[in-house]
Design a protein around this motif. Sequence first.
Motif, PDB file in Angstrom:
ATOM      1  N   GLN A  68      75.939   9.840  10.189  1.00  0.00           N
ATOM      2  CA  GLN A  68      75.961   8.264   9.969  1.00  0.00           C
ATOM      3  C   GLN A  68      74.818   7.740   9.021  1.00  0.00           C
ATOM      4  O   GLN A  68      73.989   8.440   8.792  1.00  0.00           O
ATOM      5  CB  GLN A  68      75.877   7.610  11.436  1.00  0.00           C
ATOM      6  N   LEU A 102      70.723  11.467  13.574  1.00  0.00           N
ATOM      7  CA  LEU A 102      71.714  10.497  13.147  1.00  0.00           C
ATOM      8  C   LEU A 102      72.211  10.336  11.597  1.00  0.00           C
ATOM      9  O   LEU A 102      73.224  10.182  11.446  1.00  0.00           O
ATOM     10  CB  LEU A 102      71.333   9.155  13.783  1.00  0.00           C
ATOM     11  N   SER A 103      71.228  10.632  10.781  1.00  0.00           N
ATOM     12  CA  SER A 103      71.531  10.526   9.287  1.00  0.00           C
ATOM     13  C   SER A 103      72.374  11.707   8.776  1.00  0.00           C
ATOM     14  O   SER A 103      73.017  11.583   7.716  1.00  0.00           O
ATOM     15  CB  SER A 103      70.147  10.726   8.547  1.00  0.00           C
ATOM     16  N   GLU A 120      72.308   6.055   9.332  1.00  0.00           N
ATOM     17  CA  GLU A 120      70.964   5.777  10.208  1.00  0.00           C
ATOM     18  C   GLU A 120      69.955   6.565   9.988  1.00  0.00           C
ATOM     19  O   GLU A 120      69.876   7.735   9.539  1.00  0.00           O
ATOM     20  CB  GLU A 120      71.752   5.759  11.578  1.00  0.00           C
ATOM     21  N   GLN A 121      68.906   5.871  10.614  1.00  0.00           N
ATOM     22  CA  GLN A 121      67.530   6.844  10.464  1.00  0.00           C
ATOM     23  C   GLN A 121      67.639   7.770  11.633  1.00  0.00           C
ATOM     24  O   GLN A 121      68.257   7.393  12.664  1.00  0.00           O
ATOM     25  CB  GLN A 121      66.343   5.749  10.410  1.00  0.00           C
TER      26      GLN A 121
END
Length: 318
Positions: free
Chosen positions: A288, A284-285, A290-291
């Motif tokens: 985005q 996801l990183s 996000e982690q």
Amino acid sequence: MFAELNELLGASPERPDAPLLPRRGVLAVLTGSCSLSVTLQVLTESARAERGQNGPGFVGKVLQEGFAFGMGKFTLLRDTRTDGSFLVHHFLSFYLRAGCKVCFVALLQSFSHYSIVAQKLGVSLAAAKERGQLVFLEGLKSCLDLLFGEEEQPGQPSPLQFLSGGSCDLRALFDFVRVSLSATAGDSWKGPVLLVDDLSVLLSLGAAPVAVLDFIHYCRVCVCCQLKGNVVVLVHSNEDSEDEENELVVNSLCHHSDLILWAEGLATGFCKDVHGQIKIIKRLSLRQAEQDLVQVYQYKIQDRNVTFFARGLSAAVL
């Protein structure tokens, strides 16, 4: 094609670009959102399924996680202290069943080997080649032809031309992939897919790490960005290895992958009921802030299937 792996990743041969909806099951058990009675029921059914009482693919139905293959994605298959080739066989049969055009750069085994395994999974590679759906590069044969002086056909250089010492890059291999997956008149395939087994062999054959990474970069641009297809690559890794070039390639590919399937051998050694564990890492990183989403399952390889279960929930334990 392993039904349970499809459902872990949320994919279907009928819709390779669409996710499956997550269902209540072992995921709820792991996150603590199930009651004790439901938990015991799920675990009991999982144990029965591994013994074959509920038929193949049952555990997969309670392990749907909502992952999507999607198109334009780069998937890295990584194995450590184990053989991750079962993942290659899964993706090969999955995309052929889905009606995708597949270019398979097979550097590790012969065509007959992949064909025998594919037949067990219900797919005929010979038929796929005949109808133009599968373009198969048999790396072992190409190496022998180059090393023992087989003459190249005019205008058709060997994809592994770098072995002859004329060039240190992998331009010929990339050209082979590009031409193989380019759309032609009358094509009705759902999307192009490049599958490589395995990339570490190129380093063993003398290709430089930079050349290998350049090859993958251009394949991603061509297949994922321009043709809106998928790239799936297998690499071997060993964190304790002194092969710095291979680890450089592996780490670089991890940073650019949309999805990583990392098969690892058990730290405790061999076990007849649990053959290893697999990490599903959704990057996801990469797109985005996000982690990354990481989930870990254990697996057992059978003759025509692979059973997946949460850690400590093997039928031998239950």
